[in-house]
Design a protein around this motif. Structure first.
Motif, PDB file in Angstrom:
ATOM      1  N   ALA A   1       5.493  52.645  90.539  1.00  0.00           N
ATOM      2  CA  ALA A   1       4.886  53.632  89.640  1.00  0.00           C
ATOM      3  C   ALA A   1       5.056  53.192  88.189  1.00  0.00           C
ATOM      4  O   ALA A   1       5.883  52.348  87.864  1.00  0.00           O
ATOM      5  CB  ALA A   1       5.533  54.987  89.863  1.00  0.00           C
ATOM      6  N   ARG A   2       4.270  53.788  87.324  1.00  0.00           N
ATOM      7  CA  ARG A   2       4.429  53.535  85.891  1.00  0.00           C
ATOM      8  C   ARG A   2       5.612  54.332  85.368  1.00  0.00           C
ATOM      9  O   ARG A   2       5.987  55.355  85.921  1.00  0.00           O
ATOM     10  CB  ARG A   2       3.176  53.970  85.148  1.00  0.00           C
ATOM     11  CG  ARG A   2       1.979  53.112  85.413  1.00  0.00           C
ATOM     12  CD  ARG A   2       0.789  53.656  84.623  1.00  0.00           C
ATOM     13  NE  ARG A   2      -0.243  52.669  84.481  1.00  0.00           N
ATOM     14  CZ  ARG A   2      -1.315  52.609  85.252  1.00  0.00           C
ATOM     15  NH1 ARG A   2      -1.472  53.478  86.234  1.00  0.00           N
ATOM     16  NH2 ARG A   2      -2.225  51.685  85.071  1.00  0.00           N
ATOM     17  N   ASN A   3       6.181  53.866  84.237  1.00  0.00           N
ATOM     18  CA  ASN A   3       7.222  54.678  83.606  1.00  0.00           C
ATOM     19  C   ASN A   3       6.566  55.715  82.697  1.00  0.00           C
ATOM     20  O   ASN A   3       5.377  55.649  82.415  1.00  0.00           O
ATOM     21  CB  ASN A   3       8.249  53.815  82.874  1.00  0.00           C
ATOM     22  CG  ASN A   3       7.680  53.115  81.658  1.00  0.00           C
ATOM     23  OD1 ASN A   3       6.596  53.404  81.190  1.00  0.00           O
ATOM     24  ND2 ASN A   3       8.423  52.167  81.128  1.00  0.00           N
ATOM     25  N   GLU A   4       7.311  56.679  82.240  1.00  0.00           N
ATOM     26  CA  GLU A   4       6.744  57.779  81.458  1.00  0.00           C
ATOM     27  C   GLU A   4       6.294  57.363  80.068  1.00  0.00           C
ATOM     28  O   GLU A   4       5.328  57.895  79.538  1.00  0.00           O
ATOM     29  CB  GLU A   4       7.761  58.911  81.350  1.00  0.00           C
ATOM     30  CG  GLU A   4       8.011  59.604  82.671  1.00  0.00           C
ATOM     31  CD  GLU A   4       9.032  60.721  82.549  1.00  0.00           C
ATOM     32  OE1 GLU A   4       9.408  61.078  81.420  1.00  0.00           O
ATOM     33  OE2 GLU A   4       9.452  61.230  83.602  1.00  0.00           O
ATOM     34  N   SER A   5       6.976  56.407  79.459  1.00  0.00           N
ATOM     35  CA  SER A   5       6.646  56.025  78.086  1.00  0.00           C
ATOM     36  C   SER A   5       5.498  55.027  77.997  1.00  0.00           C
ATOM     37  O   SER A   5       4.908  54.860  76.934  1.00  0.00           O
ATOM     38  CB  SER A   5       7.875  55.416  77.408  1.00  0.00           C
ATOM     39  OG  SER A   5       8.180  54.163  77.996  1.00  0.00           O
ATOM     40  N   ASN A   6       5.188  54.331  79.107  1.00  0.00           N
ATOM     41  CA  ASN A   6       4.163  53.280  79.138  1.00  0.00           C
ATOM     42  C   ASN A   6       4.502  52.099  78.242  1.00  0.00           C
ATOM     43  O   ASN A   6       3.636  51.311  77.905  1.00  0.00           O
ATOM     44  CB  ASN A   6       2.784  53.831  78.786  1.00  0.00           C
ATOM     45  CG  ASN A   6       2.302  54.822  79.795  1.00  0.00           C
ATOM     46  OD1 ASN A   6       2.492  54.635  80.991  1.00  0.00           O
ATOM     47  ND2 ASN A   6       1.706  55.901  79.335  1.00  0.00           N
TER      48      ASN A   6
ATOM     49  N   VAL B   1       5.143  45.500  75.051  1.00  0.00           N
ATOM     50  CA  VAL B   1       3.734  45.847  75.264  1.00  0.00           C
ATOM     51  C   VAL B   1       3.615  47.305  75.676  1.00  0.00           C
ATOM     52  O   VAL B   1       4.566  47.915  76.161  1.00  0.00           O
ATOM     53  CB  VAL B   1       3.091  44.940  76.339  1.00  0.00           C
ATOM     54  CG1 VAL B   1       3.062  43.494  75.884  1.00  0.00           C
ATOM     55  CG2 VAL B   1       3.798  45.072  77.674  1.00  0.00           C
ATOM     56  N   GLU B   2       2.414  47.846  75.491  1.00  0.00           N
ATOM     57  CA  GLU B   2       2.132  49.222  75.887  1.00  0.00           C
ATOM     58  C   GLU B   2       0.990  49.230  76.889  1.00  0.00           C
ATOM     59  O   GLU B   2      -0.083  48.678  76.623  1.00  0.00           O
ATOM     60  CB  GLU B   2       1.754  50.069  74.679  1.00  0.00           C
ATOM     61  CG  GLU B   2       1.497  51.510  75.029  1.00  0.00           C
ATOM     62  CD  GLU B   2       1.238  52.384  73.815  1.00  0.00           C
ATOM     63  OE1 GLU B   2       0.971  53.581  74.019  1.00  0.00           O
ATOM     64  OE2 GLU B   2       1.298  51.882  72.691  1.00  0.00           O
ATOM     65  N   ASP B   3       1.215  49.846  78.044  1.00  0.00           N
ATOM     66  CA  ASP B   3       0.202  49.959  79.089  1.00  0.00           C
ATOM     67  C   ASP B   3      -0.892  50.910  78.612  1.00  0.00           C
ATOM     68  O   ASP B   3      -0.623  52.036  78.208  1.00  0.00           O
ATOM     69  CB  ASP B   3       0.850  50.475  80.371  1.00  0.00           C
ATOM     70  CG  ASP B   3      -0.123  50.550  81.532  1.00  0.00           C
ATOM     71  OD1 ASP B   3      -1.236  49.998  81.425  1.00  0.00           O
ATOM     72  OD2 ASP B   3       0.236  51.160  82.542  1.00  0.00           O
ATOM     73  N   LYS B   4      -2.142  50.460  78.651  1.00  0.00           N
ATOM     74  CA  LYS B   4      -3.268  51.288  78.224  1.00  0.00           C
ATOM     75  C   LYS B   4      -3.686  52.308  79.277  1.00  0.00           C
ATOM     76  O   LYS B   4      -4.460  53.201  78.984  1.00  0.00           O
ATOM     77  CB  LYS B   4      -4.473  50.400  77.923  1.00  0.00           C
ATOM     78  CG  LYS B   4      -4.287  49.438  76.804  1.00  0.00           C
ATOM     79  CD  LYS B   4      -5.606  48.737  76.609  1.00  0.00           C
ATOM     80  CE  LYS B   4      -5.471  47.428  75.928  1.00  0.00           C
ATOM     81  NZ  LYS B   4      -6.760  46.734  75.876  1.00  0.00           N
TER      82      LYS B   4
ATOM     83  N   LYS C   1       8.190  38.956  84.234  1.00  0.00           N
ATOM     84  CA  LYS C   1       8.710  40.258  84.651  1.00  0.00           C
ATOM     85  C   LYS C   1       8.148  41.293  83.703  1.00  0.00           C
ATOM     86  O   LYS C   1       8.100  41.077  82.496  1.00  0.00           O
ATOM     87  CB  LYS C   1      10.234  40.307  84.584  1.00  0.00           C
ATOM     88  CG  LYS C   1      10.916  39.508  85.662  1.00  0.00           C
ATOM     89  CD  LYS C   1      12.417  39.668  85.577  1.00  0.00           C
ATOM     90  CE  LYS C   1      13.089  38.781  86.594  1.00  0.00           C
ATOM     91  NZ  LYS C   1      14.539  38.784  86.460  1.00  0.00           N
ATOM     92  N   LEU C   2       7.725  42.397  84.249  1.00  0.00           N
ATOM     93  CA  LEU C   2       7.306  43.546  83.462  1.00  0.00           C
ATOM     94  C   LEU C   2       8.343  44.625  83.726  1.00  0.00           C
ATOM     95  O   LEU C   2       8.476  45.103  84.850  1.00  0.00           O
ATOM     96  CB  LEU C   2       5.912  44.005  83.891  1.00  0.00           C
ATOM     97  CG  LEU C   2       5.239  45.016  82.989  1.00  0.00           C
ATOM     98  CD1 LEU C   2       4.943  44.401  81.634  1.00  0.00           C
ATOM     99  CD2 LEU C   2       3.958  45.516  83.623  1.00  0.00           C
ATOM    100  N   LYS C   3       9.137  44.957  82.718  1.00  0.00           N
ATOM    101  CA  LYS C   3      10.267  45.854  82.945  1.00  0.00           C
ATOM    102  C   LYS C   3      10.513  46.752  81.754  1.00  0.00           C
ATOM    103  O   LYS C   3      10.000  46.511  80.667  1.00  0.00           O
ATOM    104  CB  LYS C   3      11.524  45.051  83.277  1.00  0.00           C
ATOM    105  CG  LYS C   3      11.988  44.113  82.172  1.00  0.00           C
ATOM    106  CD  LYS C   3      13.259  43.374  82.540  1.00  0.00           C
ATOM    107  CE  LYS C   3      14.396  44.306  82.438  1.00  0.00           C
ATOM    108  NZ  LYS C   3      15.704  43.796  82.407  1.00  0.00           N
ATOM    109  N   ASP C   4      11.277  47.812  81.980  1.00  0.00           N
ATOM    110  CA  ASP C   4      11.800  48.617  80.885  1.00  0.00           C
ATOM    111  C   ASP C   4      13.309  48.436  80.901  1.00  0.00           C
ATOM    112  O   ASP C   4      13.815  47.464  81.445  1.00  0.00           O
ATOM    113  CB  ASP C   4      11.344  50.078  80.990  1.00  0.00           C
ATOM    114  CG  ASP C   4      11.844  50.775  82.244  1.00  0.00           C
ATOM    115  OD1 ASP C   4      12.687  50.207  82.970  1.00  0.00           O
ATOM    116  OD2 ASP C   4      11.393  51.906  82.503  1.00  0.00           O
ATOM    117  N   ASP C   5      14.045  49.355  80.315  1.00  0.00           N
ATOM    118  CA  ASP C   5      15.495  49.195  80.211  1.00  0.00           C
ATOM    119  C   ASP C   5      16.187  49.095  81.566  1.00  0.00           C
ATOM    120  O   ASP C   5      17.126  48.332  81.736  1.00  0.00           O
ATOM    121  CB  ASP C   5      16.109  50.358  79.424  1.00  0.00           C
ATOM    122  CG  ASP C   5      15.652  50.358  77.982  1.00  0.00           C
ATOM    123  OD1 ASP C   5      15.326  49.275  77.464  1.00  0.00           O
ATOM    124  OD2 ASP C   5      15.619  51.443  77.385  1.00  0.00           O
ATOM    125  N   ASP C   6      15.729  49.867  82.539  1.00  0.00           N
ATOM    126  CA  ASP C   6      16.441  49.968  83.809  1.00  0.00           C
ATOM    127  C   ASP C   6      15.750  49.297  84.986  1.00  0.00           C
ATOM    128  O   ASP C   6      16.412  48.843  85.912  1.00  0.00           O
ATOM    129  CB  ASP C   6      16.650  51.449  84.172  1.00  0.00           C
ATOM    130  CG  ASP C   6      17.422  52.183  83.095  1.00  0.00           C
ATOM    131  OD1 ASP C   6      18.329  51.580  82.507  1.00  0.00           O
ATOM    132  OD2 ASP C   6      17.091  53.358  82.837  1.00  0.00           O
TER     133      ASP C   6
END
Length: 107
Positions: free
Chosen positions: A20-25, A44-47, A70-75
């Motif tokens: 799934a996508r994260n909330e902040s994109n 980057v920001e998912d459009k 890798k496409l990742k956020d903090d966690d």
């Protein structure tokens, strides 16, 4: 493997969604050169243009080659794989010899 040409900047990138996508994109797009072992990180920001893809634009200032991404956020890591940056080099013929194989029983 994903292939990205560096002819135009910014480059529009689409990566298949594995989770799934994260909330902040907002994601970190991390590229790790498989030859030089150098790491490049782009924020980057998912459009959210597509249901099946993460889509974003990025200005790449890196050498052509093959990278692990890798496409990742903090966690979490949301997607990973291989990407080829730059133009594809087709197979080359090093020798003009034709190779003929024979079965062991025919020798």
């Amino acid at each position: 493997m994903i292939s990205i040409s560096q002819e135009n900047n910014p480059i529009s990138v689409k990566i298949p969604i594995n989770l799934a996508r994260n909330e902040s994109n907002i994601y970190d797009f991390i590229l790790f050169n498989t030859t030089t072992r150098q790491e490049y990180v782009y924020n980057v920001e998912d459009k959210q243009e597509y249901l099946q893809y993460y889509s974003f634009e990025v200005n790449l200032d890196i050498p052509d080659g093959e990278y692990e991404y890798k496409l990742k956020d903090d966690d979490n890591v949301y997607s990973s794989g291989l990407v080829r940056i730059g133009d594809y080099t087709p197979e080359r013929i090093e020798y003009e010899n034709e190779i003929k194989y024979k079965y062991q029983r025919d020798i």
